[in-house]
Write a protein that holds these residues in place. Sequence first.
Motif, mmCIF file in Angstrom:
data_model
loop_
_atom_site.group_PDB
_atom_site.id
_atom_site.type_symbol
_atom_site.label_atom_id
_atom_site.label_comp_id
_atom_site.label_asym_id
_atom_site.label_seq_id
_atom_site.Cartn_x
_atom_site.Cartn_y
_atom_site.Cartn_z
ATOM 1 N N ILE A 53 -6.226 11.798 -8.242
ATOM 2 C CA ILE A 53 -6.244 11.983 -6.781
ATOM 3 C C ILE A 53 -6.027 10.634 -6.091
ATOM 4 C CG2 ILE A 53 -7.678 12.672 -4.795
ATOM 5 C CD1 ILE A 53 -8.992 14.775 -6.707
ATOM 6 N N SER A 54 -6.695 9.587 -6.591
ATOM 7 C CA SER A 54 -6.562 8.268 -5.975
ATOM 8 C C SER A 54 -5.149 7.729 -6.158
ATOM 9 C CB SER A 54 -7.594 7.320 -6.588
ATOM 10 O OG SER A 54 -7.683 6.168 -5.801
ATOM 11 N N GLU A 55 -4.561 7.973 -7.337
ATOM 12 C CA GLU A 55 -3.164 7.549 -7.563
ATOM 13 C C GLU A 55 -2.254 8.219 -6.540
ATOM 14 O OE1 GLU A 55 -1.251 9.662 -10.631
ATOM 15 O OE2 GLU A 55 0.490 8.351 -10.694
ATOM 16 N N TYR A 56 -2.450 9.512 -6.343
ATOM 17 C CA TYR A 56 -1.608 10.271 -5.407
ATOM 18 C C TYR A 56 -1.740 9.712 -3.990
ATOM 19 C CZ TYR A 56 0.129 14.192 -2.671
ATOM 20 O OH TYR A 56 0.828 14.965 -1.769
ATOM 21 N N ILE A 57 -2.981 9.485 -3.568
ATOM 22 C CA ILE A 57 -3.207 9.028 -2.188
ATOM 23 C C ILE A 57 -2.672 7.605 -2.004
ATOM 24 C CG2 ILE A 57 -4.981 8.452 -0.472
ATOM 25 C CD1 ILE A 57 -6.597 10.845 -1.503
ATOM 26 N N LEU A 58 -2.992 6.705 -2.930
ATOM 27 C CA LEU A 58 -2.552 5.318 -2.754
ATOM 28 C C LEU A 58 -1.030 5.181 -2.858
ATOM 29 C CD1 LEU A 58 -5.588 4.712 -2.775
ATOM 30 C CD2 LEU A 58 -5.097 2.667 -4.065
ATOM 31 N N SER A 59 -0.399 5.983 -3.705
ATOM 32 C CA SER A 59 1.066 5.862 -3.773
ATOM 33 C C SER A 59 1.695 6.422 -2.500
ATOM 34 C CB SER A 59 1.652 6.462 -5.054
ATOM 35 O OG SER A 59 1.213 7.763 -5.203
ATOM 36 N N ASN A 60 1.113 7.461 -1.933
ATOM 37 C CA ASN A 60 1.614 7.968 -0.640
ATOM 38 C C ASN A 60 1.400 6.948 0.473
ATOM 39 O OD1 ASN A 60 2.643 10.923 -0.312
ATOM 40 N ND2 ASN A 60 1.182 10.939 -1.996
ATOM 41 N N LEU A 61 0.250 6.283 0.469
ATOM 42 C CA LEU A 61 -0.002 5.255 1.492
ATOM 43 C C LEU A 61 1.010 4.124 1.355
ATOM 44 C CD1 LEU A 61 -3.910 5.100 1.511
ATOM 45 C CD2 LEU A 61 -2.442 5.908 3.361
ATOM 46 N N ASN A 62 1.322 3.768 0.125
ATOM 47 C CA ASN A 62 2.317 2.717 -0.119
ATOM 48 C C ASN A 62 3.663 3.103 0.492
ATOM 49 O OD1 ASN A 62 3.128 0.255 -1.318
ATOM 50 N ND2 ASN A 62 4.164 1.436 -2.916
ATOM 51 N N GLU A 63 4.004 4.397 0.364
ATOM 52 C CA GLU A 63 5.295 4.864 0.891
ATOM 53 C C GLU A 63 5.357 4.806 2.415
ATOM 54 O OE1 GLU A 63 6.355 8.655 -0.814
ATOM 55 O OE2 GLU A 63 6.239 7.788 -2.825
ATOM 56 N N VAL A 64 4.187 4.820 3.069
ATOM 57 C CA VAL A 64 4.229 4.701 4.537
ATOM 58 C C VAL A 64 3.873 3.275 4.973
ATOM 59 C CG1 VAL A 64 3.830 7.155 4.978
ATOM 60 C CG2 VAL A 64 1.865 5.609 4.864
#
Length: 259
Positions: A53-64
């Motif tokens: 879950i943390s990988e998913y959220i942090l990689s999405n944050l990186n994309e924005v």
Amino acid sequence: MKKGKKLYEGKAKIIYASPEKNLVIQHFKDDATAFNNQKKATIDGKGILNNRISEYILSNLNEVGIKNHLIKRINMREQLVKSVEIIPIEFVVRNIATGSLTKRLGIEEGTILDYPLIEYCLKNDDLGDPLVSREHILSFNWMNIMELELINDQCKRINDFLQGMFRGVGIKLVDFKLEFGRSGQDNEIILADEISPDTCRLWDSRTEKKLDKDIFRKDLGNLIEGYQEVAKRLDILHEQSNIRPIKFPKPKAVKIKKK
Ligand code: UDP
């Protein structure tokens, strides 16, 4: 990837050295603690879910454009992350009043806040992570004013992004905790640690059923089911069989008659 020596062990994670310069390995444990370590348990599979879950959220944050320590997930329990000097403040962002805010100030449980509220807590278990003010932070040089302003902005951006993301899958983001660190030679401020149901309060939008660590704090049922529900709604639970490997019986081959 070969793990180096243990550098730090916290309540829910361990940090190991990595073969790559300025990078470390963040390992997610199954240990759960609450009320400043007074309640403890080991919950099978929690670390695996938080890692995903943390990988998913942090990689999405990186994309924005929200810089953070995540380089990549290495395996079921581990991520390769940038080594940072953690700022000794926990940043709590709140959208709905619950938990310590209601206890401390008598604000009614469930009150929707007009504006997101950012609180600062000193990271110190011996003192019970006390609430501190902006002035304390500056007075005691835990951060400088530029870092503080930058982090405040980031907290708001992260909140906007996460609220939208969770709302889209029928979850209310009630509150959450963030940690930031200084990275590299120029001490760039980046988001670190984890964002998972261990560090957020997540309620089902329709029923307000708790899908986060409050399940453990308040004995509300099966914590893994709550975390799995969050992962499922975010559509990241394709490898569910990895959480508890399913054992298939060895097939009995049908004997073929010899001619
Ligand atoms: N939180 C956290 N780690 C902490 C303290 C708080 O992740 O050490 C998170 C917690 O999960 C919740 C939010 O920060 O999403 C606000 O927590 P609160 O201050 O209400 O804490 P309580 O004392 O009620 O757990």
